[in-house]
Design a protein around this motif. Sequence first.
Motif, PDB file in Angstrom:
ATOM      1  N   UNK A 258       0.850  -1.223  -0.072  1.00  0.00           N
ATOM      2  CA  UNK A 258       0.246   0.067   0.209  1.00  0.00           C
ATOM      3  C   UNK A 258       0.794   1.221   0.023  1.00  0.00           C
ATOM      4  N   UNK A 259       0.792   2.307  -1.036  1.00  0.00           N
ATOM      5  CA  UNK A 259       1.703   3.267  -1.012  1.00  0.00           C
ATOM      6  C   UNK A 259       1.315   4.217  -0.076  1.00  0.00           C
ATOM      7  N   UNK A 260       2.505   4.793   0.571  1.00  0.00           N
ATOM      8  CA  UNK A 260       2.330   5.935   1.697  1.00  0.00           C
ATOM      9  C   UNK A 260       2.688   7.141   0.761  1.00  0.00           C
ATOM     10  N   UNK A 261       1.868   8.048   0.807  1.00  0.00           N
ATOM     11  CA  UNK A 261       2.269   9.330   0.369  1.00  0.00           C
ATOM     12  C   UNK A 261       2.651  10.387   1.302  1.00  0.00           C
ATOM     13  N   UNK A 262       4.268  10.234   1.131  1.00  0.00           N
ATOM     14  CA  UNK A 262       4.638  11.223   2.491  1.00  0.00           C
ATOM     15  C   UNK A 262       5.071  12.446   2.084  1.00  0.00           C
ATOM     16  N   UNK A 263       4.935  13.290   3.158  1.00  0.00           N
ATOM     17  CA  UNK A 263       5.248  14.917   2.611  1.00  0.00           C
ATOM     18  C   UNK A 263       5.728  15.520   3.871  1.00  0.00           C
ATOM     19  N   UNK A 264       7.215  15.311   3.761  1.00  0.00           N
ATOM     20  CA  UNK A 264       7.847  15.848   4.870  1.00  0.00           C
ATOM     21  C   UNK A 264       7.751  17.141   5.423  1.00  0.00           C
ATOM     22  N   UNK A 265       8.095  18.136   4.580  1.00  0.00           N
ATOM     23  CA  UNK A 265       7.852  19.535   5.082  1.00  0.00           C
ATOM     24  C   UNK A 265       6.742  19.804   5.743  1.00  0.00           C
ATOM     25  N   UNK A 266       5.435  19.289   4.936  1.00  0.00           N
ATOM     26  CA  UNK A 266       4.099  19.683   5.405  1.00  0.00           C
ATOM     27  C   UNK A 266       4.009  18.954   6.958  1.00  0.00           C
ATOM     28  N   UNK A 267       4.467  17.853   7.054  1.00  0.00           N
ATOM     29  CA  UNK A 267       4.255  17.101   8.402  1.00  0.00           C
ATOM     30  C   UNK A 267       4.924  17.728   9.367  1.00  0.00           C
ATOM     31  N   UNK A 268       6.196  18.451   8.998  1.00  0.00           N
ATOM     32  CA  UNK A 268       7.027  19.278   9.996  1.00  0.00           C
ATOM     33  C   UNK A 268       6.213  20.381  10.354  1.00  0.00           C
ATOM     34  N   UNK A 269       5.544  21.064   9.393  1.00  0.00           N
ATOM     35  CA  UNK A 269       4.644  22.177   9.855  1.00  0.00           C
ATOM     36  C   UNK A 269       3.350  21.968  10.724  1.00  0.00           C
ATOM     37  N   UNK A 270       2.857  20.838  10.337  1.00  0.00           N
ATOM     38  CA  UNK A 270       1.507  20.429  11.146  1.00  0.00           C
ATOM     39  C   UNK A 270       2.004  19.688  12.589  1.00  0.00           C
ATOM     40  N   UNK A 271       3.191  19.572  12.729  1.00  0.00           N
ATOM     41  CA  UNK A 271       3.464  18.763  13.970  1.00  0.00           C
ATOM     42  C   UNK A 271       3.427  17.262  13.920  1.00  0.00           C
ATOM     43  N   UNK A 273       5.616  15.780  12.280  1.00  0.00           N
ATOM     44  CA  UNK A 273       7.022  15.057  12.561  1.00  0.00           C
ATOM     45  C   UNK A 273       7.810  16.323  13.094  1.00  0.00           C
ATOM     46  N   UNK A 274       8.945  15.895  14.110  1.00  0.00           N
ATOM     47  CA  UNK A 274       9.653  17.142  14.698  1.00  0.00           C
ATOM     48  C   UNK A 274      10.483  17.877  13.630  1.00  0.00           C
ATOM     49  N   UNK A 275      11.194  17.247  12.498  1.00  0.00           N
ATOM     50  CA  UNK A 275      12.146  17.577  11.755  1.00  0.00           C
ATOM     51  C   UNK A 275      12.245  16.477  10.704  1.00  0.00           C
ATOM     52  N   UNK A 276      12.547  16.994   9.457  1.00  0.00           N
ATOM     53  CA  UNK A 276      12.648  16.233   8.323  1.00  0.00           C
ATOM     54  C   UNK A 276      13.591  15.168   8.781  1.00  0.00           C
TER      55      UNK A 276
END
Length: 359
Positions: A258-271, A273-276
Amino acid sequence: MAIATEILRQAPKVLLHDHLDGGLRPQTIVELAAEVGHQLPAADAESLRHWFAESADSGSLVRYLETFDHTTAVMQTPSALRRVAAEMVLDLAADGVVYVESRWAPEQHLRAGLTLDEAVDAVTEGLADGMAEAADDGHPIIARQLLIAMRHASSATEIAELAVRHRKDGVAGFDIAGAEAGYPPTRQLAAFDHIKRNNGYITIHAGEAFGLPSIWEAVQLCGANRLGHGVRLIDDIEVTADGATVGDLAGYIRNLRVPLEMCPSSNVQTGAARSVAEHPIGTLARLGFRVTVNTDNRLMSDTTMTKEFAALAAAFDYDLDYVRWLTINAAKSAFYPHPDRLRLIEDVIKPGYAALGAG
Ligand SMILES: O=c1[nH]cnc2c1ncn2[C@H]1C[C@H](O)[C@@H](CO)O1
Ligand SMILES: [Zn+2]
């Protein structure tokens, strides 16, 4: 050694998760806002660019989403939708993207009297304009769309029907987005059922602001073929000194690719993820999940595919072969007919990387 930015830009890239209303050119927002008399929080394009990036940087998905009020406000007419779609295609083509599925929520574009079908037609025309111009410029790109139903709204089945109705116009699939906590995917079960009964394709924003139950519902009860973000899947994995213990849900997702559409910068902005550098993509990719790299919202995150790959390469020491692997992962995961996907991989992606010395 770091990959040169120019090499990353030239490398063919596949983008599966990019919001049409999250990628407008600031100058276009200024011009469209003047046409319709919409009051913006900043007067000129440069200040506006900063306003979006700063306002979206709050650590909260709900506050991040508030910034979209100013983009959707200026995307209410056929000409505005057509222009924004065409410019999106041109901007991505200039960044080396060769295939994109652009997502947006038609229900947010009816304030000036458009019907849902008219809104989709306008975007379809804009995508065609953009593809034609990009090809003329020597940057061919395939641009398709995904229709979103907002998870808090009640019109999801109507949007699912719209997606099925427009599948011949390049509508590749269906998604739900918006605030996640309190709005589980099963709330829209009837909509997903409609897509599945019509052999359509489903991706679901899940596991971003809420955890494993959201991902489980999306995959096991709603039939998600891909997951938007899915970062919280990491909660089902325990990294140990000699490997990792993978839980049943994560194991299922990995086994069925199952593909995971990961969006690193967005995730850092919305909390999410803590950092890339601390983003779960590093672990998930290493453990063999079908990981893809995406921008989510280029305007709010002040990003591009080139920037996302540059940040990941710096954080995890990825070389161009790894970027190629992630790109082929994305091409394999596209809601695009299998023979066309193979052609994209064999005729565009592999030769593109070979020309840059990878593969
Ligand atoms: O990352 C996201 N999570 C949930 N919803 C999102 C995200 N990025 C954009 N959206 C919402 C806001 C947009 O107005 C909507 C349609 O593109 O989708
Ligand atoms: Zn998104």
